[in-house]
Design a protein around this motif. Structure first.
Motif, PDB file in Angstrom:
ATOM      1  N   UNK A  36       0.964  -1.175  -0.160  1.00  0.00           N
ATOM      2  CA  UNK A  36       0.079   0.035   0.032  1.00  0.00           C
ATOM      3  C   UNK A  36       0.775   1.377  -0.194  1.00  0.00           C
TER       4      UNK A  36
ATOM      5  N   UNK B  24       1.266   2.375  -3.550  1.00  0.00           N
ATOM      6  CA  UNK B  24       0.092   3.203  -3.992  1.00  0.00           C
ATOM      7  C   UNK B  24      -0.081   4.633  -3.242  1.00  0.00           C
ATOM      8  N   UNK B  25       0.654   4.754  -2.224  1.00  0.00           N
ATOM      9  CA  UNK B  25       0.552   5.812  -1.452  1.00  0.00           C
ATOM     10  C   UNK B  25       1.271   7.027  -1.953  1.00  0.00           C
TER      11      UNK B  25
ATOM     12  N   UNK C  67       1.199   7.689  -5.213  1.00  0.00           N
ATOM     13  CA  UNK C  67       0.499   8.445  -6.486  1.00  0.00           C
ATOM     14  C   UNK C  67      -0.468   9.386  -5.904  1.00  0.00           C
ATOM     15  N   UNK C  68       0.348  10.583  -5.714  1.00  0.00           N
ATOM     16  CA  UNK C  68      -0.492  11.772  -5.117  1.00  0.00           C
ATOM     17  C   UNK C  68      -1.104  12.549  -5.951  1.00  0.00           C
TER      18      UNK C  68
END
Lengths: 280, 338
Positions: free
Chosen positions: A272, A275-276, A278-279
């Motif tokens: 995760x 994924x974090x 991808x701001x």
């Protein structure tokens, strides 16, 4: 003109070319995988001599044998103890430096980062020899502390550059939002900045571990003859034991690195945390 | 120093220098409790700098910041009774929506059940309960905006600060969200300062607007006052549409002079018939603007634009145009309305 340039067509119908290409890729594969396969077979073979195309028989005896030799077991223990210490120590020293170079623009910041590189650009053996003379003076030759310091030196580059990039990638507004929400500076660092930079830090730790676990040059110069790690014990093994023991030891030496890369891969690529990043 | 705002917000003589440039100079502002105030101005006018000084991310070179009656000038953002919604929302990507909103309460060491309850209430309020276990990257921009708002509101701040909260939303959503924000703000009676460069946004949701220019407040008044009687030429130009003519205005006619005459296009009327005060005019161009038409008129004393919504003339029509209201400026300041 650029328009006239056709893309290189690698698709061919000629059987001759196809066969040649296949042969070539097979050859490359053999070059890379061949020695590893040869090693793996030797580790489990009773005996395999030229010109026989397969080993005489299969056995796990060589593994038993390796674990029966006290000096080899000691080397394994030393390696498994030293490497994590090196990684943690390196993290404690380098992470604050990495954070500082990512967040503050202090005098000499650029030079600091470049000097990190410089220490890796020169032939290491020269650096180690110089350190050895210093070690004689400090009574660090042949000590665990001496070996740990030598290995930490080599990991500094990973532990500053990679985490510095990871820290710099955390948007400042995310830290400000945490301050605004009532968190003090240290809490902001712990719950926001460090958490978000974690994938980068993990990568740096894995690379440092692999480096430390594999480091032989400096460790041998400083540690021998009192301290042997797995890679430095290899020097002795190659000279005194049958080839099968070398093969077994090589396989043992690869296991932690392969395991770590596997673990980190799962955490960094599939996790995760990735994924974090991808701001929006 | 005396503090006039009571429980609201007061800025006294703020001055801020950034990168050797004076960004804010001698800025004074009083916001009453429960009031919604916009800081409106073009980019670079210092509105965000002002907001960041209120939030505590910037410390002024001189001047004081009072929040809810307390001097907070020297206090860090974590100890101020304000909560901010950032322009890019600044949600933490490694936490779920629930954890994002719960963070300020966790920092305040509330009990788990209390946190649970308050986060649920505020997520209910912004209609996001179904997304409480999603991560910020998995929800839309409008939803992220609401999470940011929820994270600010859950702190029950004395002052709510909004930094261009709608600029990352598409036009339709922007109107809806600004109405939602206004509705919530009224219901909770929370003192709010919103930074925006969008005059429509400021006019439609503020109790009062501070129009900023080069680090100063040009005018601070209600949207209606701001539109009807802009105190400076700058404000008149910035708010709404304006015909700007140099001359002297007398009895609906413009003659040679040095004043600046500002005329709102909706105060210019075109008609086939002459009435007292009207001057002969011809239509040069008609531009449809959706619910109204912009009509370009050529009078013998000036060229004017008029907004017309019924009985739209055609280009080339001849008739008469009269001006019902004009703002007259001398040296950039309003001297009279006629």
């Amino acid at each position: 003109m650029a328009k006239d340039v056709q893309p290189l067509n690698l698709y061919t119908k000629s059987v001759g070319v196809k066969v040649l290409l296949s042969l070539f890729s097979g050859f490359m594969l053999l070059l890379i995988v061949g020695p590893l396969l040869w090693l793996a077979i030797h580790a489990f073979a009773t005996e395999w001599l030229f010109p026989s195309y397969k080993p005489k028989g299969w056995t796990l005896d060589w593994f038993r044998k390796v674990f029966e030799v006290p000096t080899l077991v000691d080397a394994m223990k030393t390696s498994l103890i030293i490497s994590p210490i090196v990684v943690l120590l390196s993290a404690v020293i380098c992470l604050p430096a990495a954070y500082a170079s990512a967040r503050y623009n202090y005098w000499g910041r650029k030079s600091f980062l470049i000097i990190m590189f410089a220490s890796n650009a020169f032939p290491k053996i020269g650096l180690f020899a110089t350190i050895a003379t210093l070690y004689y003076f400090l009574n660090l030759m042949g000590t665990l502390v001496g070996v740990i310091i030598i290995q930490v030196l080599g990991t500094i580059i990973f532990m500053t550059w990679i985490p510095a990039a990871a820290f710099a990638a955390v948007p400042k507004s995310l830290e400000e939002a945490a301050r605004d929400a009532g968190a003090g500076k240290f809490r902001v660092f712990r719950t926001i900045t460090l958490k978000m930079a974690m994938p980068g830090i993990l990568v740096a730790m894995v690379m440092s571990f692999i480096y430390a676990f594999d480091e032989a040059q400096g460790t041998f110069l400083i540690g021998a003859p009192t301290i042997y790690t797995m890679p430095t014990a290899m020097y002795a093994i190659v000279e005194t034991y049958p080839i099968q023991v070398t093969a077994v030891f090589s396989i043992l030496l690869t296991i932690p690195s392969v395991l770590l890369i596997g673990l980190a891969r799962k955490h960094i690529i599939g996790g995760q945390l990735a994924e974090g990043f991808q701001i929006k | 120093m005396a503090n006039q705002s009571g429980e609201g917000l007061e800025l006294v003589g703020l001055r801020k220098i950034l990168g050797g440039r004076v960004i804010i100079d001698d800025l004074n502002l009083v916001v009453n409790k429960g009031e919604m105030v916009s800081l409106l101005g073009p980019s670079g006018c210092g509105k965000t700098t002002t907001l960041r000084m209120i939030a505590g991310f910037l410390i002024p070179e001189s001047g004081k910041v009072f929040l809810a009656g307390k001097d907070v000038t020297e206090i860090g953002p974590e100890k101020r009774p304000s909560a901010m919604v950032f322009q890019n929302y600044a949600l933490w990507p490694h936490m779920t929506v629930f954890k994002n909103v719960a963070y300020p309460l966790k920092v305040r060491k509330m009990s788990k059940s209390e946190i649970e309850k308050r986060v649920h209430d505020v997520l209910e309020m912004v209609n996001l309960m179904h997304h409480k276990d999603s991560r910020p990257a998995q929800i839309s921009g409008g939803e992220q905006q609401r999470v940011a708002l929820a994270r600010a509101l859950v702190q029950e701040p004395d002052i709510l600060l909004l930094d261009e909260p709608l600029s990352n939303l598409d036009a339709k959503l922007r109107v809806k969200v600004r109405e939602d924000i206004r509705e919530l703000q009224r219901r909770l009676g929370i003192t709010t300062v919103i930074v925006t460069h969008d005059q429509d946004e400021a006019l439609s949701i503020s109790d009062r607007i501070a129009v900023m220019n080069e680090g100063r407040i040009e005018q601070f008044s209600t949207p209606q006052e701001l539109y009807d009687a802009p105190q400076t030429e700058y404000v008149a130009n910035f708010i709404g549409s304006l015909n700007r003519v140099t001359g002297s205005f007398e009895n609906g006619a413009i003659s040679a002079g040095s004043d600046v005459i500002g005329i709102r296009p909706e105060d210019v009327f075109f008609s086939k018939n002459q009435i007292p005060g009207s001057v002969a005019a011809t239509v040069t161009l008609v531009v449809p603007r959706g619910h109204f038409y912009e009509v370009y008129l050529k009078r013998n004393d000036a060229e004017l634009r008029a907004f017309v919504s019924s009985e739209v003339p055609k280009a080339g029509d001849a008739g008469f145009a009269n001006i019902t209201k004009a703002l007259i400026y001398r040296d950039g300041k309003l001297v009279r309305t006629a």
